[in-house]
Design an enzyme around this catalytic site. Sequence first.
Site, PDB file in Angstrom:
ATOM      1  N   MET A  30       4.881  -2.058   5.102  1.00 52.07           N
ATOM      2  CA  MET A  30       5.597  -1.320   6.152  1.00 52.07           C
ATOM      3  C   MET A  30       5.701  -2.178   7.411  1.00 52.07           C
ATOM      4  O   MET A  30       6.024  -1.663   8.491  1.00 52.07           O
ATOM      5  CB  MET A  30       4.892  -0.003   6.449  1.00 52.07           C
ATOM      6  CG  MET A  30       4.872   0.920   5.222  1.00 52.07           C
ATOM      7  SD  MET A  30       4.832   2.657   5.636  1.00 52.07           S
ATOM      8  CE  MET A  30       3.283   2.755   6.514  1.00 52.07           C
ATOM      9  N   GLY A  31       5.408  -3.473   7.302  1.00 55.45           N
ATOM     10  CA  GLY A  31       5.539  -4.348   8.462  1.00 55.45           C
ATOM     11  C   GLY A  31       4.332  -4.280   9.379  1.00 55.45           C
ATOM     12  O   GLY A  31       3.274  -3.779   8.995  1.00 55.45           O
ATOM     13  N   HIS A  37      -1.975  -8.216   4.945  1.00 55.29           N
ATOM     14  CA  HIS A  37      -0.687  -8.402   4.275  1.00 55.29           C
ATOM     15  C   HIS A  37      -0.523  -9.862   3.840  1.00 55.29           C
ATOM     16  O   HIS A  37      -0.040 -10.142   2.744  1.00 55.29           O
ATOM     17  CB  HIS A  37       0.464  -8.071   5.228  1.00 55.29           C
ATOM     18  CG  HIS A  37       0.494  -6.654   5.718  1.00 55.29           C
ATOM     19  ND1 HIS A  37       0.271  -6.327   7.033  1.00 55.29           N
ATOM     20  CD2 HIS A  37       0.721  -5.482   5.079  1.00 55.29           C
ATOM     21  CE1 HIS A  37       0.385  -5.014   7.182  1.00 55.29           C
ATOM     22  NE2 HIS A  37       0.643  -4.473   6.014  1.00 55.29           N
ATOM     23  N   LYS A 149      -7.557  -1.966   0.115  1.00 65.83           N
ATOM     24  CA  LYS A 149      -7.764  -1.195   1.346  1.00 65.83           C
ATOM     25  C   LYS A 149      -7.244   0.236   1.150  1.00 65.83           C
ATOM     26  O   LYS A 149      -7.863   1.193   1.581  1.00 65.83           O
ATOM     27  CB  LYS A 149      -7.057  -1.914   2.490  1.00 65.83           C
ATOM     28  CG  LYS A 149      -6.496  -1.064   3.587  1.00 65.83           C
ATOM     29  CD  LYS A 149      -7.541  -0.755   4.604  1.00 65.83           C
ATOM     30  CE  LYS A 149      -7.035  -0.067   5.845  1.00 65.83           C
ATOM     31  NZ  LYS A 149      -5.934   0.852   5.711  1.00 65.83           N
ATOM     32  N   ASP A 150      -6.066   0.341   0.524  1.00 68.93           N
ATOM     33  CA  ASP A 150      -5.482   1.653   0.220  1.00 68.93           C
ATOM     34  C   ASP A 150      -5.802   1.941  -1.246  1.00 68.93           C
ATOM     35  O   ASP A 150      -4.936   1.843  -2.119  1.00 68.93           O
ATOM     36  CB  ASP A 150      -3.987   1.623   0.490  1.00 68.93           C
ATOM     37  CG  ASP A 150      -3.708   1.304   1.947  1.00 68.93           C
ATOM     38  OD1 ASP A 150      -3.801   2.215   2.774  1.00 68.93           O
ATOM     39  OD2 ASP A 150      -3.455   0.121   2.268  1.00 68.93           O
ATOM     40  N   GLN A 153      -3.936   4.568  -3.276  1.00 67.28           N
ATOM     41  CA  GLN A 153      -2.550   4.122  -3.492  1.00 67.28           C
ATOM     42  C   GLN A 153      -2.461   3.175  -4.681  1.00 67.28           C
ATOM     43  O   GLN A 153      -1.599   3.331  -5.553  1.00 67.28           O
ATOM     44  CB  GLN A 153      -2.036   3.437  -2.224  1.00 67.28           C
ATOM     45  CG  GLN A 153      -0.693   2.757  -2.382  1.00 67.28           C
ATOM     46  CD  GLN A 153      -0.150   2.294  -1.052  1.00 67.28           C
ATOM     47  OE1 GLN A 153       0.377   3.103  -0.290  1.00 67.28           O
ATOM     48  NE2 GLN A 153      -0.268   1.020  -0.740  1.00 67.28           N
ATOM     49  N   VAL A 176      -9.098  -7.264   3.439  1.00 66.56           N
ATOM     50  CA  VAL A 176      -9.391  -8.265   4.475  1.00 66.56           C
ATOM     51  C   VAL A 176      -9.910  -7.521   5.700  1.00 66.56           C
ATOM     52  O   VAL A 176      -9.340  -6.494   6.096  1.00 66.56           O
ATOM     53  CB  VAL A 176      -8.124  -9.083   4.825  1.00 66.56           C
ATOM     54  CG1 VAL A 176      -8.409 -10.067   5.945  1.00 66.56           C
ATOM     55  CG2 VAL A 176      -7.609  -9.799   3.582  1.00 66.56           C
ATOM     56  N   LEU A 184      -8.633  -4.496   8.277  1.00 62.57           N
ATOM     57  CA  LEU A 184      -7.398  -4.690   9.037  1.00 62.57           C
ATOM     58  C   LEU A 184      -6.398  -3.610   8.651  1.00 62.57           C
ATOM     59  O   LEU A 184      -6.265  -3.269   7.483  1.00 62.57           O
ATOM     60  CB  LEU A 184      -6.793  -6.064   8.730  1.00 62.57           C
ATOM     61  CG  LEU A 184      -7.575  -7.287   9.172  1.00 62.57           C
ATOM     62  CD1 LEU A 184      -6.745  -8.546   8.922  1.00 62.57           C
ATOM     63  CD2 LEU A 184      -7.929  -7.214  10.637  1.00 62.57           C
ATOM     64  N   SER A 186      -2.451  -1.872  10.289  1.00 64.69           N
ATOM     65  CA  SER A 186      -1.453  -1.840  11.375  1.00 64.69           C
ATOM     66  C   SER A 186      -1.804  -0.735  12.363  1.00 64.69           C
ATOM     67  O   SER A 186      -1.481  -0.819  13.548  1.00 64.69           O
ATOM     68  CB  SER A 186      -0.054  -1.598  10.803  1.00 64.69           C
ATOM     69  OG  SER A 186       0.199  -2.508   9.760  1.00 64.69           O
TER      70      SER A 186
HETATM   71  P1  AMP Z   1       1.093  -1.176   4.618  1.00 67.29           P
HETATM   72  O1  AMP Z   1       2.009  -2.060   5.390  1.00 67.29           O
HETATM   73  O2  AMP Z   1      -0.005  -0.600   5.431  1.00 67.29           O
HETATM   74  O3  AMP Z   1       1.843  -0.146   3.802  1.00 67.29           O
HETATM   75  O4  AMP Z   1       0.368  -2.110   3.557  1.00 67.29           O
HETATM   76  C1  AMP Z   1       1.097  -2.901   2.672  1.00 67.29           C
HETATM   77  C2  AMP Z   1       0.166  -3.475   1.641  1.00 67.29           C
HETATM   78  O5  AMP Z   1      -0.818  -4.282   2.289  1.00 67.29           O
HETATM   79  C3  AMP Z   1      -0.580  -2.402   0.851  1.00 67.29           C
HETATM   80  O6  AMP Z   1      -0.694  -2.795  -0.513  1.00 67.29           O
HETATM   81  C4  AMP Z   1      -1.923  -2.385   1.531  1.00 67.29           C
HETATM   82  O7  AMP Z   1      -2.973  -1.941   0.703  1.00 67.29           O
HETATM   83  C5  AMP Z   1      -2.103  -3.847   1.882  1.00 67.29           C
HETATM   84  N1  AMP Z   1      -3.072  -3.996   2.967  1.00 67.29           N
HETATM   85  C6  AMP Z   1      -3.083  -3.373   4.164  1.00 67.29           C
HETATM   86  N2  AMP Z   1      -4.175  -3.697   4.879  1.00 67.29           N
HETATM   87  C7  AMP Z   1      -4.891  -4.539   4.102  1.00 67.29           C
HETATM   88  C8  AMP Z   1      -6.152  -5.217   4.263  1.00 67.29           C
HETATM   89  N3  AMP Z   1      -6.875  -5.091   5.365  1.00 67.29           N
HETATM   90  N4  AMP Z   1      -6.580  -6.005   3.254  1.00 67.29           N
HETATM   91  C9  AMP Z   1      -5.855  -6.135   2.115  1.00 67.29           C
HETATM   92  N5  AMP Z   1      -4.663  -5.521   1.908  1.00 67.29           N
HETATM   93  C10 AMP Z   1      -4.197  -4.733   2.875  1.00 67.29           C
END
Ligand code: AMP
Length: 283
Positions: A30-31, A37, A149-150, A153, A176, A184, A186
């Site tokens: 989602m940026g 990411h 992290k998710d 999901q 991470v 981490l 967003s």
């Molecule tokens: P999002 O932009 O939050 O929808 O995340 C996009 C992808 O990045 C998803 O597969 C998340 O699980 C992954 N992601 C988000 N934060 C982290 C993190 N801290 N460590 C590893 N993957 C992450």
Amino acid sequence: MRLVRTPGEMAETVQAWKRKGFTVGFAPTMGALHAGHLSLIRRARRESERVVVSVFVNPLQFGPHEDYLRYPRPFYQDRHLCETAHVDALFRPSPEAMVPEECVTSVTVEGLSELLCGGARPGHFKGVATVVLKLLHLIQPDRAYFGEKDFQQVVIIERMAADLNLQVEIVRCPTVRERDGLALSSRNAYLSPGQRSQARLVYQALRLAEELASRKGAGVEGILRAARRVVAKIPKVRIDYLRIVQAHTLQDAQALRGELRVVAAVWMGQTRLIDNIALKCKN
Ligand code: AMP
């Protein structure tokens, strides 16, 4: 790096690569990209000849009173990070193109979507699964990368891919973290400096659970009580859930046996943080 804005152009771009025999890796996001990411993107870069990253704040996965409008959208920064990471195509569709109003088809991964985050966010995983399926259908990647992290999901996406015979390998990537352990996200940008320094207690609670679970004779309820006490040190915190669940079904663990995960969702003011880690049980 090619900036792609329409679903049609995205499909054509990938088809041209596939005709040349290139393998394709895909990281949906989602940026507001951060090192979490980037770990997905770097892994895709290592394992595939062409890499696609999508930046799409998916309206279907936000509830009516959630943060869809205020979700951060630092697009120029995201584009720069993708360029630096040698992404081949950055897909940034408009909401109208990706989920037009007339669209009435959706996908529900039953039994997993209602649990945990699905309780507080009804419809969330239906929105996630529908848009991820659309993206996978358009891009037809060999591998798609998701963060642990998710956790719920990635379990849901794996189930969907297996159930619908998707010809894609779903790759899990480890969480991470910041130096103090905070995962981490967003959404960490929403935290005030005071909240930010307290937020580390969520990870500390999970680590305490991990440590207690590794002791002989430990019990689920005792561990959860101890972990909740750690989270409760955060001023004005509200625990949505803090549970030990089976890693495949996401059902509550009755005993410390098998593959388990300790999962948490907490509200700090207006911000909802989630995190999880695997448990190594002695029993
Ligand atoms: P999002 O932009 O939050 O929808 O995340 C996009 C992808 O990045 C998803 O597969 C998340 O699980 C992954 N992601 C988000 N934060 C982290 C993190 N801290 N460590 C590893 N993957 C992450």
